[in-house]
Design an enzyme around this catalytic site. Structure first.
Site, mmCIF file in Angstrom:
data_model
loop_
_atom_site.group_PDB
_atom_site.id
_atom_site.type_symbol
_atom_site.label_atom_id
_atom_site.label_comp_id
_atom_site.label_asym_id
_atom_site.label_seq_id
_atom_site.Cartn_x
_atom_site.Cartn_y
_atom_site.Cartn_z
ATOM 1 N N HIS A 190 0.834 -1.207 0.000
ATOM 2 C CA HIS A 190 0.000 0.000 0.000
ATOM 3 C C HIS A 190 0.869 1.258 0.000
ATOM 4 C CE1 HIS A 190 -3.293 2.717 0.870
ATOM 5 N NE2 HIS A 190 -2.561 3.218 1.841
ATOM 6 N N ARG A 298 -7.427 -8.617 -14.151
ATOM 7 C CA ARG A 298 -7.518 -9.609 -13.084
ATOM 8 C C ARG A 298 -8.966 -9.682 -12.592
ATOM 9 N NH1 ARG A 298 -2.925 -6.328 -11.679
ATOM 10 N NH2 ARG A 298 -0.961 -7.500 -11.788
ATOM 11 N N ARG A 334 -8.227 -12.377 -17.718
ATOM 12 C CA ARG A 334 -7.647 -13.594 -17.143
ATOM 13 C C ARG A 334 -8.697 -14.272 -16.274
ATOM 14 N NH1 ARG A 334 -2.631 -12.967 -13.118
ATOM 15 N NH2 ARG A 334 -4.290 -12.365 -11.687
ATOM 16 N N GLU A 433 3.798 -19.037 -17.410
ATOM 17 C CA GLU A 433 4.310 -18.773 -16.065
ATOM 18 C C GLU A 433 5.161 -19.927 -15.549
ATOM 19 O OE1 GLU A 433 0.851 -16.608 -13.705
ATOM 20 O OE2 GLU A 433 0.080 -18.280 -14.898
ATOM 21 N N ASN A 456 6.552 -12.432 -13.519
ATOM 22 C CA ASN A 456 6.744 -12.542 -12.064
ATOM 23 C C ASN A 456 6.799 -14.013 -11.646
ATOM 24 O OD1 ASN A 456 6.349 -9.836 -12.391
ATOM 25 N ND2 ASN A 456 4.527 -9.691 -11.128
ATOM 26 N N ASP A 457 5.775 -14.762 -12.029
ATOM 27 C CA ASP A 457 5.759 -16.179 -11.664
ATOM 28 C C ASP A 457 6.748 -16.989 -12.486
ATOM 29 O OD1 ASP A 457 4.120 -16.427 -9.469
ATOM 30 O OD2 ASP A 457 2.278 -16.602 -10.625
ATOM 31 N N CYS A 504 2.985 -9.351 -19.559
ATOM 32 C CA CYS A 504 2.135 -8.615 -18.615
ATOM 33 C C CYS A 504 2.706 -8.605 -17.199
ATOM 34 C CB CYS A 504 0.720 -9.184 -18.602
ATOM 35 S SG CYS A 504 0.621 -10.896 -18.064
#
Length: 575
Positions: A190, A298, A334, A433, A456-457, A504
């Site tokens: 955050h 998402r 997705r 991924e 990322n993954d 992405c």
């Protein structure tokens, strides 16, 4: 004594100023048994604290509605958490078991924080800050302590805190915050999101910052190179003042690119798209104005914070809304990417030893065919209102690809039988991924219309390094040559068959890696809105042969550091 420290920059900038220690309410919960005669009184104390917390949240919302409606909506989520049926029932059960209200609240909230905090999905993990925020508010109301927030700032300061929660920053005056330093947090926390949206320099993850940096100390915060200098000399202040001026000039120049097309100097158009985590009007309008479409929508937020599963009609209306805003531009939706690491109120998921290698995302959908079909039908129905591309996450094999295609065909057959229209030419794709599916790219390209690389993954699974675990942070290397080689192979195989490739993940929005990806032949990059201008700037100042050379060199290098150093030098004038 050392006066220089390193930390992770999450929002670029340079500031010089006096520190302000922000120490919000810290709960002090003691386990204490009550008697059976005290149960009703304890329940009443809990309910009164709930109502007091509700009054505070409503007041915060009313103050923010005119100034920042997006922030005001944060507290809708807080109200949902405060009166969450599952947590409320658990707290009442704890009180019935003769635990005092504060201990009951703390125990139940911490249980949910542990469960959700393990998630590798940033959207879900970010909910931890909201849950902890509500917990602290409720405990403070039980104790009868008045609220303290950043509205009290009297002059511009550098905020030093353990962490900043949503309610801490709700009344923050960005003109009185020179920089932010926290002990915890990463790029998706955050604190980082707020700092980037307000363009406040921020360094997160400086362990023991509250002790290292005393209150009312003059500091330099260099959130470009990740440095903090305590009690700077006159020479240091002059040096960093000049550096700050250069940064501001460059930042102003970069901002001019946000409304431009992304096009190489020799005329090749690159689609810069946006990653969306909700269907809020602010997010949609910002994305629509400055990007070429949605590279990742998402859908998890539709399922979160509610006691029941979203209906087909509810999902249809949300997808339709996004498609109408983006008109003919691609909107890549997705399918549900959630798993055993996250317990939704609306789904019973078993506890798994390693949920990130368990029954999640596409695997979970395939094992819950009715939930999956509801989402597929909603997407298909919405597809007539725009250019919807459907994408499946956590694909590990061709069996997964074919199972997803079969489920999609069954949903199409149902709609055909019911004479419900949908776009017969809607594109279908998968996310890369897992290394196993990357290595089968030549075969996957024959089965799907497009592919999107979730870096990322892909990095996490390739490097075997948990990207949320600070202890193995040095092993999570997104610029490791192995990652670039995998991406290059996938791109080459899909290009052979004339199929689209998008990135992405974080690499797509990174100004160092983006030109390398373009040099590999990728023509679609998706990212957060905060990265759009800087990525467009790099692309618009390089030719395709120059970017191809970057890609060629990177794939021959041996280490993450070698690649970062090389790209930093080659792109120094543009980043």
């Amino acid at each position: 004594m050392c006066n220089k420290f390193k930390a992770n920059p999450v929002s670029e900038g340079i500031s010089i100023g006096e520190t302000f220690h922000f120490c919000p309410y810290v709960p002090n919960v003691v386990e204490k048994q009550i008697s059976e005669d005290d149960i009703q009184n304890a329940l009443l104390q809990y309910e009164n604290a709930q109502n007091k917390a509700k009054e505070e949240l409503k007041l915060l919302q009313s103050h923010l509605k005119d100034d920042d409606s997006n922030k005001a909506r944060i507290f809708d989520a807080h109200l949902d958490i405060l009166f969450d049926a599952a947590m409320d029932e658990d707290i009442r059960d704890e009180i019935d078991d003769l635990n005092n209200p504060a201990f009951a609240v703390n125990k139940v909230y911490e249980k949910y924080i542990r469960i959700i905090g393990k998630s590798k999905d940033e959207l879900i993990a970010e909910r931890v800050a909201d849950i902890r925020d509500v917990k602290n508010r409720l405990l403070r109301c039980l104790e009868g302590v008045e609220e303290r927030n950043l509205a009290e700032l009297q002059k511009p300061v550098v905020i030093v805190a353990y962490d900043l929660l949503p309610s801490d920053t709700a009344t923050l005056d960005k003109n009185k915050v020179l920089a932010i330093i926290t002990e915890v947090g990463g790029p998706t926390s955050h604190s980082a999101i707020i700092a980037r949206s307000y363009e406040i320099p921020a360094l997160l993850g400086l362990e023991n910052a509250m002790n290292i940096i005393t209150d009312q100390t003059e500091v330099i915060v260099d959130a470009v190179d990740g440095e903090i200098i305590l009690c700077p000399t006159a020479e240091e202040k002059e040096e960093y003042s000049k550096k700050r001026e250069k940064f501001l000039i460059k930042q102003k120049e970069t901002k001019q690119y946000i409304s431009q097309e992304a096009k190489s100097t020799d005329g090749t158009k690159i689609d810069v798209e946006i990653n969306l985590g909700s269907a809020s009007s602010n997010e949609l309008q910002g994305g629509c104005q400055y990007t070429d479409g949605v590279g990742l929508f998402r859908t998890e937020f539709i399922y979160m914070g509610r006691p029941d599963l979203p209906t087909e009609d509810e999902q249809f209306e949300i997808y339709k809304k996004v498609l109408l805003v983006f008109k003919n531009s691609p909107v890549t939706i997705r399918t549900l990417d959630i798993g055993g690491d996250k317990k939704l109120d609306s789904m019973e998921l078993p506890v798994e030893e390693n949920p990130f290698l368990g029954n999640r995302a596409l695997r979970l959908c395939l094992s819950n065919p009715q939930i999956f079909k509801t989402q597929l039908r909603a997407c298909l129905r919405a597809s007539v209102f725009g250019n919807l591309w459907l994408m499946f996450p956590m694909v590990g094999s061709l069996d997964d690809v074919r199972a997803a295609k079969k489920a999609l065909q069954e949903a199409k057959d149902e709609l055909d039988n019911e004479n419900i229209p949908y776009n017969k030419d809607m594109k279908f794709g998968v996310m890369i991924e897992i290394p196993s599916i990357a290595l089968l790219a030549d075969m996957v390209a024959k089965e799907v219309d497009f592919v999107s690389i979730g870096t990322n993954d892909l990095t996490q699974y390739t490097m075997a390094a948990d990207r949320m675990n600070p202890a193995v942070n040095k092993y999570y290397q997104s610029n490791n040559p192995a990652i670039y080689r995998l991406i290059n192979y996938v791109t080459k195989e899909f290009k052979k068959q004339g199929k689209d490739v998008c990135v992405c993940g974080e690499m797509g929005g990174n100004k160092l890696s983006a030109p390398v990806l373009v040099g590999m032949g990728i023509r679609r990059l998706s990212m957060g809105l905060a990265s759009v201008a800087s990525v467009k700037k790099v692309i618009n100042n390089l030719s395709i042969p120059q970017m191809e050379e970057l890609a060629s060199q990177v794939c021959q290098m041996e280490t993450d550091k070698e690649i970062v150093d090389y790209l930093s030098e080659k792109l120094s004038d543009l980043i």
